[in-house]
Design a protein around this motif. Sequence first.
Motif, PDB file in Angstrom:
ATOM      1  N   UNK A 191     -38.101  -8.186  23.534  1.00  0.00           N
ATOM      2  CA  UNK A 191     -36.994  -8.120  22.683  1.00  0.00           C
ATOM      3  C   UNK A 191     -36.837  -6.594  21.917  1.00  0.00           C
ATOM      4  N   UNK A 231     -40.868 -18.306  20.818  1.00  0.00           N
ATOM      5  CA  UNK A 231     -40.869 -18.983  19.409  1.00  0.00           C
ATOM      6  C   UNK A 231     -39.424 -18.835  18.687  1.00  0.00           C
ATOM      7  N   UNK A 232     -38.690 -17.687  19.339  1.00  0.00           N
ATOM      8  CA  UNK A 232     -37.465 -17.716  18.743  1.00  0.00           C
ATOM      9  C   UNK A 232     -36.197 -18.601  19.201  1.00  0.00           C
ATOM     10  N   UNK A 291     -40.001 -14.735  28.263  1.00  0.00           N
ATOM     11  CA  UNK A 291     -41.210 -14.331  28.513  1.00  0.00           C
ATOM     12  C   UNK A 291     -42.019 -13.733  27.115  1.00  0.00           C
ATOM     13  N   UNK A 292     -41.336 -13.273  26.310  1.00  0.00           N
ATOM     14  CA  UNK A 292     -42.018 -12.683  25.229  1.00  0.00           C
ATOM     15  C   UNK A 292     -41.982 -13.343  23.790  1.00  0.00           C
ATOM     16  N   UNK A 293     -41.127 -13.691  23.337  1.00  0.00           N
ATOM     17  CA  UNK A 293     -40.566 -14.510  22.298  1.00  0.00           C
ATOM     18  C   UNK A 293     -40.119 -15.804  22.423  1.00  0.00           C
TER      19      UNK A 293
END
Lengths: 551, 365
Positions: A452, A341-342, A337-339
């Motif tokens: 994160x 792209x990781x 939900x936040x990163x």
Amino acid sequence: MQAWKEKYVSYIKNQKQPSPPPSEPGGEKLSLSLSANLEKLLHGLGQSGDLVVREFLLFGRYQAALVFFSSLVNQEQIQEHILKPLMARSNDHPGLPDKLTELYHYIWNAAVQVTQGTTAEELSALPSEIVKGQLILLTEGSAEALVLDMRQVDTRGVDQPQTEQVIRGPREGYVEKLENNLSLLRYRLQSTDFRIEISPIGSRTQSRVALCYLDSLADPKLVAEAMRRISIIQTDGIIDAGYIEQFIEDQPLSPFPQVQSTERPDKTVAALLEGRVAILVDGSPFALIVPALFNQFFQTIDDYTERFIMGSLIRIIRLIALAFSLFFPALYVSVISFNPELMPTDFAVAISGGRAGVPFPAVLEVLIMEVSMEVLREATIRLPQMIGGALSIVGVLVIGQAAVAAGLASPITVVIVALTTIGSFATPAYNAAIALRMLRFPLILLAGMFGLYGVMIGTILIINHLLFLESFSVPYMSPYIPGKWRDWKDSLVRAPLWWMHSRPSFLHTRDNTRLPASIPGNYTQQILQQGGETNEQFPADHNTAGGSRNQ
Amino acid sequence: MNNSRQITTLRAAAVISSTIIGIGILSFPRYMADAGGSSAPLVAFTGALISFFSFWLLAALCRRFPKESLFVFSRRLIGRPPAMFFTLIIWLIFLWLTGLTARQFGDVATSVLFNKTPIEATIFLMLLICQLSARRNIIKFSYIHFFYLPLIIGPVLITILISMSDVDLLNLQPVLTAPSASFWKGALEASYLFQSSFIITLLVPFMQLPKQAVRAGAIGIFAAGAVYLLIVIASVGMFGAEETKLLIYPTLETARSAVIGDGFLERLDALFIVIWVISVFTTIYTTYYLAAYLLQNLLAFRDQRMTSSVLLPLVFAIAMLPKNVFETYTWTLLLGKASMILMVGYPALLWAVYGVRRFHKKVIP
């Protein structure tokens, strides 16, 4: 029915005149009259269904009475070893003294067959003796009572420990009776060094609490501190070792256990040999071990009974499982939900595809699944075993398949939740596993709120808390922090036993050497050499033995 | 068991080193490249040397008073009111340093790493864990640094080593350029990063061997200096000085470019972010701890539990004061200069008084 009504009436009557408080020291002395003594004694004990007063003629000559609780003593043995010799006629006892004052001396020396016994002159001391399971002999004309130990309580057999199973290792677990448990320890630790301090704790239960340690090993300060903490416990009842644990731990507000509890005598002995202190409570099949460190909760007997490579690998796997159970759901929530792209691109696509039909945000989805998993776990423990199997099948079906089909959760969430749950079951100590399972929820919430970054803040908080904790003045994260490299041999990996020359230094043991220092590092070399010698000697020995037998 | 002298030399070194490695990791190569071009590593090295000098001045003084912290023995040296005055100034400096570091962290974190997290939350959470941890005694304080240091240095070194294969030595030449004004300015700026080694003043009374305070600092400063130096070498060597000047966070770019095998370890920057947050935590934790301790010292409280709680809104307000990133940066540099003067000047003053008083009358043991 009628008998119960009488009991009820007498109970109401007794309530108005409360029975005197139990035994105060320096109380009333016994009188010479048997009936007066008995009356006072019964008054002190109150009425009880299992209280037996057996009056008889001692050696056919004196009026006497035995008082005991039938529920606490072995009645057959009383008949055989006490009543039978005492009721014999006086001409069977040629040495019978004429003076009453020497009577108990004679009974103790020549009549009864009991290992432990004393005489008592104080009437007020008698009720508490009877409650312990002692048997009291009162005689007409004597101001003394004979107190004989006839205690026997039924116990279950020594069985395999339920909470700590091992693949390879002893199958013995503690039972409820303190004597049995202590005998299990003594049997493994046949050393005159092994000390057991017993004292009753709890104003009403008077549970006997035993503190065990090895005198030449354990740090005297540690033993004294443990005794101090136990001695200041003020409570009415100790039902289980867990009660003691809560009174003596350093930081009651911490989720992490700071006292280790074990069902295994072998584990207790291993801890004693390291210089720790064990606490056993009468009526509890668990022993407490202090000080307990974070490390200990992830070690099992299997680590030591298997060869060191296996032991080390399995330990590392357990640590991975621990990381699973703590971090996986939080990391999952924060990454999707936040990163996102990781994640590798293909994987991100797969995940978003799986989540297409799910109406909730990821954090809610994971929370729902995790909570239902916890409910399932708790339900399986509480249910009778016959129903447990059915429940787990229903649970697995509902959570594994139907939830996904219903669009309640995505398949990847189910995978994550399953990994988490399995990971938490791989931690050997149940209380430590629960601590981590519960800490997972704040982490998920932090992940849902701050991504994160929230997970990292939560992790730093948990680690800092662990670093601040102490158990009996030993830092909880020993041997990692503050470490001596020597102690690391038995931490994340388990070094070969022949490398571990010394006991953990953070326990400040009196005698630090486990193996003699003379054994050089290349122990295997030595074994091989010795093995070679015995191989040569063996046939010769065999021949001589055979030769002697022929003669 | 409860011996208060528990901090070993190695642990003191770990405290200093993990304190120093912090906020600067991400942008440090840019400043160095700005100051020295291809001789950026030399600038960083000079900065470390300068800061070691100031550290030596301080630690050698503290070593003379193995039982007390600076703030206690300074009262006996120069009298109570002046000592209190200097303590107040130092407290103000560390208060502002904490706030500004937290702000810098918040700026970087929200603009690059955690876009969806509001800056207030980022800063507040960071300060909150510092506050909670600052309530503990100095021994536990050293445990925290000792525990995190390997977690910080290890991954940083791995990332640097991996990216070393992409370093073009040509980018690093010429190694020596004539030291110009900007060279020295850059070196001084680099030395600001090392100022938190002031924490040694709190550690000395708890060290097993107070005599080794200077050695601990030397190990700590040079370990951290080596990490910074390697980062500069990796970034400048990889991108060249001119391009490094253009990158906002060269270290992060270095981590992003580093790849092992065919995508086997691709996302090293994710690892780097985690490490960076931890290293920033240890840095802010130290300055926060110092600020809390100094306030406790000023108010003569028994321990710093109360003062650490009082500080939280104060530091948070300071962190929120700068209007934008540029203001934060300007203030930080200003604070760096001010504290540099104090960190060198105050120990020098104390040394002078110590020398004079010991020479004339043997008051001080």
